[in-house]
Motif scaffolding. Structure first.
Motif, PDB file in Angstrom:
ATOM      1  N   THR A  50     -33.767  -7.921  -3.206  1.00  0.00           N
ATOM      2  CA  THR A  50     -33.908  -6.655  -2.478  1.00  0.00           C
ATOM      3  C   THR A  50     -35.350  -6.168  -2.469  1.00  0.00           C
TER       4      THR A  50
ATOM      5  N   GLU B 104     -26.896   5.900 -16.946  1.00  0.00           N
ATOM      6  CA  GLU B 104     -27.599   5.179 -18.017  1.00  0.00           C
ATOM      7  C   GLU B 104     -29.090   5.077 -17.716  1.00  0.00           C
ATOM      8  N   ASN B 105     -29.408   4.665 -16.479  1.00  0.00           N
ATOM      9  CA  ASN B 105     -30.812   4.493 -16.112  1.00  0.00           C
ATOM     10  C   ASN B 105     -31.587   5.810 -16.180  1.00  0.00           C
TER      11      ASN B 105
ATOM     12  N   VAL C 113     -37.164  -3.841 -11.908  1.00  0.00           N
ATOM     13  CA  VAL C 113     -37.342  -2.887 -10.800  1.00  0.00           C
ATOM     14  C   VAL C 113     -38.511  -1.950 -11.088  1.00  0.00           C
TER      15      VAL C 113
ATOM     16  N   ASN D  29     -31.463  -7.507  -7.308  1.00  0.00           N
ATOM     17  CA  ASN D  29     -32.605  -6.578  -7.254  1.00  0.00           C
ATOM     18  C   ASN D  29     -33.882  -7.290  -6.840  1.00  0.00           C
TER      19      ASN D  29
ATOM     20  N   GLN E 238     -29.033  -6.146   1.548  1.00  0.00           N
ATOM     21  CA  GLN E 238     -29.300  -4.751   1.209  1.00  0.00           C
ATOM     22  C   GLN E 238     -30.633  -4.291   1.815  1.00  0.00           C
ATOM     23  N   ALA E 239     -31.652  -5.152   1.709  1.00  0.00           N
ATOM     24  CA  ALA E 239     -33.020  -4.775   2.111  1.00  0.00           C
ATOM     25  C   ALA E 239     -33.335  -5.147   3.557  1.00  0.00           C
TER      26      ALA E 239
ATOM     27  N   ASN F  42     -26.910  -3.924   4.784  1.00  0.00           N
ATOM     28  CA  ASN F  42     -27.548  -3.228   5.900  1.00  0.00           C
ATOM     29  C   ASN F  42     -27.925  -4.194   7.007  1.00  0.00           C
TER      30      ASN F  42
ATOM     31  N   ILE G 251     -34.350  -1.021   2.212  1.00  0.00           N
ATOM     32  CA  ILE G 251     -33.354  -0.030   1.800  1.00  0.00           C
ATOM     33  C   ILE G 251     -32.834  -0.470   0.436  1.00  0.00           C
ATOM     34  N   LEU G 252     -32.942   0.399  -0.555  1.00  0.00           N
ATOM     35  CA  LEU G 252     -32.485   0.047  -1.899  1.00  0.00           C
ATOM     36  C   LEU G 252     -31.122   0.667  -2.174  1.00  0.00           C
ATOM     37  N   ARG G 253     -30.349   0.025  -3.039  1.00  0.00           N
ATOM     38  CA  ARG G 253     -29.141   0.679  -3.527  1.00  0.00           C
ATOM     39  C   ARG G 253     -29.547   1.920  -4.317  1.00  0.00           C
TER      40      ARG G 253
ATOM     41  N   ARG H 159     -23.903   3.382 -13.943  1.00  0.00           N
ATOM     42  CA  ARG H 159     -25.192   2.730 -14.211  1.00  0.00           C
ATOM     43  C   ARG H 159     -26.356   3.669 -13.941  1.00  0.00           C
TER      44      ARG H 159
ATOM     45  N   THR I  80     -30.920   1.428  -7.788  1.00  0.00           N
ATOM     46  CA  THR I  80     -32.233   0.788  -7.764  1.00  0.00           C
ATOM     47  C   THR I  80     -33.290   1.789  -7.286  1.00  0.00           C
TER      48      THR I  80
ATOM     49  N   ARG J 204     -33.796  -1.919 -20.219  1.00  0.00           N
ATOM     50  CA  ARG J 204     -33.034  -3.148 -20.056  1.00  0.00           C
ATOM     51  C   ARG J 204     -33.772  -4.047 -19.079  1.00  0.00           C
TER      52      ARG J 204
ATOM     53  N   GLU K 174     -18.268  10.136  -0.238  1.00  0.00           N
ATOM     54  CA  GLU K 174     -16.818  10.101  -0.007  1.00  0.00           C
ATOM     55  C   GLU K 174     -16.130  11.102  -0.927  1.00  0.00           C
TER      56      GLU K 174
END
Lengths: 239, 239
Positions: B100, A96-97, B232, B97, B139-140, B2, A224-226, A93, A229, B226, A115
């Motif tokens: 988050t 793509e972004n 985001v 998202n 996550q956030a 998190n 904290i974002l993935r 993803r 994101t 998208r 990892e």
């Protein structure tokens, strides 16, 4: 898919193109529900954007007449993105972004918290990377494929290659809790190198190493974002 | 994850919490690889953030001692997001998202280009929506669940409810090719309502209707994103 991305292999001189791969055919049949006679937006890999008319549509091929290909693709972002290799699904993803947002130079880097198994992922095969990038370009009506550089060793890359790569660039290190808030609306004529860590972040040694080379720490606030994101969020703030 | 997001159902008075659901247990076992005695960041739904010590970890339960829960979650964005219902997979990621990034008010809206079948998706079940939002909050390191309002009819919502909902707000309509470039760094004390269309965009009737109500058109440039990426990108530019 807002543009059908053609390659030179698809061309049937002087002015036709024929596609035979299942991905683009399925899109034409099932999503776009294209009909013969219809005009579509097309682009040529690393070249112009234009229009084509669908002449024939079968299960296993689609034939187009190219009307023109003389528009420029949208402008690129002046950025070299240095991304710690994300987990495979997130890599897909993110690629793509990255292509959709207009990044043209990507380095996938090993860091302490990547990892090791991620480096064995089939998503790193050149044809898989290419497929994700093409999907992203088609979304944005772009034609210019990003170059992707794979660096499975942190120190040699940082010490031997990165110093030259950041000459003339503003070097930014996105890391929660350090430096200033991410700058906004940077000029499009100034090259930027942006380093983004893995899930869990860069380790202190890596942060110090990059800061010692001149990277400015930037952050996006307390959330904290993935990684996927964070990439979109940082690019959207910066440009 | 998190932060481990607790609910009042997890509490074992006076100062313990016990979780038994497979999602959080799997995360503790497989991703976090938590060990007994370890301290983790925890939060209470719609309340504080703090620390807890893992006292027991079994296959089917984890018992914590809550050390404190007295920090505030990160600040919310002052935004009401009006989102045309995306396709189910995109809805799931968009909900994560949105949570988050700190959106606290979401309306999922029908528009002409939303496929009717999307309204039958199991992803719209309250428990599925809740699960995606919780993932995004964890996550956030946030605890405050967004409210999600489902509006399967465009006109009644726009005519009867939206006028009151935008009083005192700056109303923005994100649509490719209209209005001004998306503004940057809006003040956090000004409410904003942001409308984002479906794949394929709002139809002209919808754009006119919203503009007539005072929505300002904004765009993100020539690249079509998208929906999940646009959400985001817009939030990151605006705040």
């Amino acid at each position: 898919m807002n543009l059908l991305l053609l390659t030179s292999d698809d061309l049937v001189p002087p002015d036709r193109a024929c596609i035979r791969d299942s991905r683009r055919l399925r899109h034409l049949h099932e999503i776009h529900r294209a009909t013969v006679g219809e005009e579509l937006t097309v682009g040529m890999s690393n070249a112009g954007v234009g229009r084509a008319r669908l002449l024939e549509l079968e299960r296993d091929r689609a034939l187009f007449e190219i009307i023109h290909l003389d528009h420029l693709p949208p402008p690129a972002l002046p950025i070299h993105l240095l991304l710690a290799l994300p987990r495979p699904r997130m890599l897909a993803r993110s690629l793509e972004n990255i292509a959709t947002m207009g990044v043209k130079r990507l380095t996938l880097l090993h860091t302490a918290r990547v990892e090791k198994s991620y480096w064995q992922s089939p998503e790193l095969q050149p044809e898989r990377i290419d497929a994700h990038l093409r999907l992203g370009l088609e979304q944005a009506r772009d034609t210019v494929l990003p170059t992707v550089d794979i660096q499975p060793r942190f120190k040699p890359f940082i010490e031997d290659q990165l110093p030259d790569a950041i000459i003339g660039h503003r070097a930014l290190l996105a890391h929660p809790g350090i430096g200033e808030s991410c700058p906004r609306g940077l000029p499009m004529d100034q090259g930027v190198t942006l380093a983004i860590g893995p899930e869990g972040g860069f380790i202190p040694f890596e942060v110090e190493k990059l800061q010692a080379m001149g990277f400015e720490g930037i952050h996006l606030g307390p959330r904290i974002l993935r990684v996927e994101t964070a990439v979109v969020s940082l690019l959207s703030r910066l440009f």
